[in-house]
Write a protein that holds these residues in place. Structure first.
Motif, mmCIF file in Angstrom:
data_model
loop_
_atom_site.group_PDB
_atom_site.id
_atom_site.type_symbol
_atom_site.label_atom_id
_atom_site.label_comp_id
_atom_site.label_asym_id
_atom_site.label_seq_id
_atom_site.Cartn_x
_atom_site.Cartn_y
_atom_site.Cartn_z
ATOM 1 N N GLY A 141 -10.761 3.156 -2.434
ATOM 2 C CA GLY A 141 -11.119 1.875 -2.003
ATOM 3 C C GLY A 141 -9.766 1.268 -2.025
ATOM 4 O O GLY A 141 -8.535 1.443 -2.272
ATOM 5 N N SER A 142 -9.699 -0.046 -1.833
ATOM 6 C CA SER A 142 -8.472 -1.267 -1.654
ATOM 7 C C SER A 142 -8.885 -2.497 -2.406
ATOM 8 O O SER A 142 -10.171 -2.955 -2.375
ATOM 9 N N ALA A 143 -7.834 -2.852 -3.163
ATOM 10 C CA ALA A 143 -8.213 -4.453 -3.143
ATOM 11 C C ALA A 143 -6.898 -5.147 -3.810
ATOM 12 O O ALA A 143 -5.832 -4.577 -3.991
ATOM 13 N N ILE A 144 -7.048 -6.451 -3.913
ATOM 14 C CA ILE A 144 -5.816 -7.319 -4.139
ATOM 15 C C ILE A 144 -5.879 -7.447 -5.740
ATOM 16 O O ILE A 144 -6.929 -8.289 -6.154
ATOM 17 N N VAL A 145 -4.887 -7.258 -6.630
ATOM 18 C CA VAL A 145 -5.027 -7.482 -8.079
ATOM 19 C C VAL A 145 -3.834 -8.029 -8.491
ATOM 20 O O VAL A 145 -2.943 -7.853 -7.830
ATOM 21 N N ARG A 146 -3.954 -9.139 -9.237
ATOM 22 C CA ARG A 146 -2.782 -9.691 -9.916
ATOM 23 C C ARG A 146 -2.495 -9.449 -11.303
ATOM 24 O O ARG A 146 -3.174 -9.587 -12.238
ATOM 25 N N LEU A 147 -1.184 -8.722 -11.471
ATOM 26 C CA LEU A 147 -0.918 -8.313 -12.921
ATOM 27 C C LEU A 147 0.329 -8.788 -13.256
ATOM 28 O O LEU A 147 1.350 -8.775 -12.623
ATOM 29 N N GLU A 148 0.389 -9.378 -14.459
ATOM 30 C CA GLU A 148 1.689 -10.059 -15.062
ATOM 31 C C GLU A 148 2.572 -10.875 -14.200
ATOM 32 O O GLU A 148 3.650 -10.859 -13.980
ATOM 33 N N GLY A 149 1.768 -11.681 -13.457
ATOM 34 C CA GLY A 149 2.371 -12.719 -12.590
ATOM 35 C C GLY A 149 2.838 -12.040 -11.076
ATOM 36 O O GLY A 149 3.190 -12.575 -10.319
ATOM 37 N N THR A 150 2.526 -10.708 -10.795
ATOM 38 C CA THR A 150 2.791 -10.030 -9.420
ATOM 39 C C THR A 150 1.524 -9.602 -8.821
ATOM 40 O O THR A 150 0.674 -9.357 -9.476
ATOM 41 N N VAL A 179 -3.403 6.669 -7.659
ATOM 42 C CA VAL A 179 -3.580 5.546 -7.458
ATOM 43 C C VAL A 179 -2.021 4.757 -6.776
ATOM 44 O O VAL A 179 -0.989 5.419 -7.499
ATOM 45 N N THR A 180 -1.938 3.806 -5.713
ATOM 46 C CA THR A 180 -0.745 3.353 -5.641
ATOM 47 C C THR A 180 -0.983 1.794 -5.577
ATOM 48 O O THR A 180 -1.869 1.165 -4.951
ATOM 49 N N MET A 181 0.219 1.150 -6.096
ATOM 50 C CA MET A 181 0.308 -0.433 -6.163
ATOM 51 C C MET A 181 1.393 -0.863 -5.632
ATOM 52 O O MET A 181 2.387 -0.675 -6.004
ATOM 53 N N ILE A 182 1.335 -1.545 -4.386
ATOM 54 C CA ILE A 182 2.044 -2.184 -3.651
ATOM 55 C C ILE A 182 2.472 -3.799 -3.773
ATOM 56 O O ILE A 182 1.254 -4.249 -3.556
ATOM 57 N N PRO A 183 3.410 -4.041 -4.135
ATOM 58 C CA PRO A 183 3.642 -5.558 -4.261
ATOM 59 C C PRO A 183 3.351 -6.183 -2.744
ATOM 60 O O PRO A 183 3.761 -5.671 -1.923
ATOM 61 N N GLU A 184 2.503 -7.292 -2.950
ATOM 62 C CA GLU A 184 2.302 -7.948 -1.789
ATOM 63 C C GLU A 184 3.424 -8.435 -1.003
ATOM 64 O O GLU A 184 3.275 -8.556 0.171
#
Length: 610
Positions: free
Chosen positions: A278-287, A304-309
């Motif tokens: 799946g995919s989701a928008i997550v906010r971690l430590e201000g990013t 898992v891959t996390m790409i800065p918006e």
């Protein structure tokens, strides 16, 4: 609630709107057209650009998401392929005759066990696992017969089969019934799951090839770098943070090696454990990150891959910048074309306005020819016809005004003649009573000369010299009347002698000087002086007396038309005639203070103005 403050705010808003409306309404037509064209194009372009940007943003985000999911699936397949290749080494192990001999031996003594260990290290391992040093970190086989074989394992006591059977790793492998299990556990299976760093391990029960006899527990420990190589460059252009987590939420592989064996963020764990992908928008430590993940069907691990918006929106921002550039270029062209079009539309009107201003400034010969047959051309022709009619009317009005002015001048001058005659005849009458016959003769002669100059052969104009001579005759008459109570002096520049002027402008002012200044003196002898000087393009005639003087109220009063005394035929009469003849810039100016005498200046043109 402060209703008064709300009322003031509403009033200010209404005033601002009124001022804005007034400003727009007062714009020139050309500017109104430019503003209208630019607003129309800007609003249209802005709307199209904004809709295009939103659609492009949606398409880019969708395309990036789809691309990331496909990349994750491909990467996970590659990782699974590598792990299956490691798993296939099991076949080589159970097919090796040396391994069969060592793991099925009985009555194994410590000496025999050590010999098996040496043989495994020197002969068996290079054959089965040779060339795998970049893949395998270590190998260990805990034989059911007590033979323990290992390669690159840290020194540890030689455990017995019963001790091995007590470990959780053994129990998991036994429950799998000979199937391989990929675990993230300690190399030292006796240390417990919560102690020390963990490693990627392929664990299974080793069974004989034909007899399925239990040979014991086999562990192949894989280097984390072997797995990391498969995804280290994954989406690197978008500054992605990629890692692998096991089903328990522990990080199996990561670019930051200090995070290995640590738990993933609880927010991320809750997300990836809730579904296989799946995919989701997550906010971690201000990013803010766009998180994408997929689960391996083979290992159960999560890639898992996390790409800065901001990285995702980089391409969107580039597209937005392109749209803004196009928008700016469109607006610029819109302004240029709007100026050109509105200038073309309003050029005939501006040309017509210039000619109207010329007519307003007095140039009635101004004609406008636009050379077109449209509305502006018809308007220009009507304008030319109108100016011709106005020119004729102005000429007629000027001729009428000239005749009226001449009649007014004659009427004002006619007031002076009987006035002087009345005063002089009255003086002569009283002189006859006292039998002053010589003075009567002199006064009669002077009076004749005075009226000869007054009549001036019927002409309304004279010269400065004759006007001064006329005033001199009047002073002579008055000296005879006042018995030498005053004297006078006359100075005149030769350059002004023959300058033309209207007649009877000095005598009334001299008369006022005698009546209001000299006559009221009780003890001192009066003096009146007349000067004629040139001042630039003007002639200044100055009359001075040393009489009692006047205050500002008396000066204002002496120039009023309503006066009924003899002065009423004096200063006001002269002032009006000067204004009629020469204009408002010429006339009389008084300077006087009580007890200080009076100075009167009469300004007339210095050329042939009359």
């Amino acid at each position: 609630m402060n209703y008064s403050m709300m009322g003031k705010t509403d009033t200010m808003g209404a005033n601002d709107m009124t001022r804005m409306t007034s400003l727009i309404m007062n714009l020139k037509l050309r500017n109104k057209l430019i503003v209208s064209f630019v607003l129309l194009i800007v609003l249209s372009t802005l709307s199209i650009g904004w809709i295009s940007y939103l659609e492009l943003k949606r398409a880019i985000v969708s395309e990036i998401g789809q691309s990331i999911r496909e990349t994750l699936e491909q990467t996970m397949q590659n990782i699974d392929y590598k792990l299956r290749d490691i798993d296939d080494l099991y076949v080589k192990v159970i097919a090796s005759k040396e391994m069969q001999a060592m793991l099925e031996a009985t009555d194994v003594t410590p000496k025999i066990s050590q010999a098996y260990m040496t043989n495994f290290y020197d002969a068996v391992y290079p054959v089965i696992f040779g060339g795998r040093s970049e893949q395998l970190q270590s190998v260990v086989i805990y034989g059911a017969n007590g033979v323990n074989l290992s390669y690159n394992m840290p020194p540890a006591p030689n455990p017995s089969p019963s001790e091995v059977e007590t470990t959780s790793v053994f129990r998991q492998a036994e429950a799998a019934r000979g199937k391989s299990q990929w675990m993230f556990t300690n190399q030292n299976i006796f240390a417990g799951d919560k102690q020390g760093p963990k490693t990627i391990s392929n664990v299974r029960k080793a069974l004989a090839l034909l007899t399925f006899k239990d040979w014991g527990l086999m562990m192949l420990n894989v280097r984390e770098s072997y797995i990391y190589e498969s995804y280290k460059n994954l989406i690197s252009d978008m500054k992605a943070v990629t890692y692998i987590a096991d089903p328990n939420g522990l990080i199996v592989s990561h670019a930051d090696k200090s995070l290995l064996s640590t738990a993933v963020d609880p927010q991320i764990k809750a997300l990836i454990m809730s579904q296989p992908k799946g995919s989701a928008i997550v906010r971690l430590e201000g990013t803010t990150y766009s998180v994408h993940f997929i689960t391996s069907d083979y290992t159960g691990w999560k890639l898992v891959t996390m790409i800065p918006e901001s990285s995702i929106y980089k391409n969107i921002n580039m597209a937005g910048n392109t749209i803004m550039t196009i928008f700016a270029a469109t607006v610029t062209l819109a302004v240029i074309f709007s100026v050109a079009i509105s200038s073309g539309i309003t050029l005939p009107l501006r040309k017509l306005l210039r000619h109207i201003k010329r007519v307003r400034d007095g140039n009635m010969d101004a004609k406008v020819h636009l050379g077109t047959q449209e509305e502006f051309g018809q308007l220009s022709e009507s304008f030319n016809e109108m100016t011709e009619e106005i020119k004729a009317l102005i000429a007629k009005v000027r001729e009428d005004e000239k005749q009226i002015r001449e009649a007014e001048l004659r009427a004002l001058q006619s007031q002076i003649k009987p006035h002087i005659l009345y005063n002089t005849l009255d003086t002569i009458y009283w002189m006859t009573k006292t039998k002053e016959y010589d003075e009567i003769g002199e006064m009669t002669t002077v009076l004749a000369q005075f009226f000869r100059l007054s009549l001036n052969k019927g002409s309304e104009t004279t010269t400065v010299a004759k006007e001064i001579e006329h005033a001199k005759h009047y002073l002579d008459i008055q000296k005879l009347q006042y018995k030498d109570k005053f004297d006078y002096g006359i100075e005149m520049d030769e350059s002004v002698r023959d300058v033309p002027c209207i007649k009877l402008i000095l005598q009334p002012i001299v008369e006022n000087a005698l009546l209001h200044g000299i006559r009221r003196m009780k003890y001192e002898r009066g003096h009146v002086s007349i000067e004629a000087r040139r001042s630039g393009e003007k002639i200044v005639l100055t009359i001075r007396d040393n009489g009692v003087g006047m205050d500002s109220g008396q000066i204002a009063d002496i120039l009023q038309q309503q006066r009924s005394d003899s002065a009423g035929y004096g200063a006001y009469n002269v002032q009006e005639r000067l204004h009629l003849a020469y204009g408002k810039e010429y006339g009389i100016r008084y300077e006087s203070e009580p007890g200080e005498g009076t100075v009167v200046q009469i300004t007339i043109p210095g050329g042939h103005h009359v």
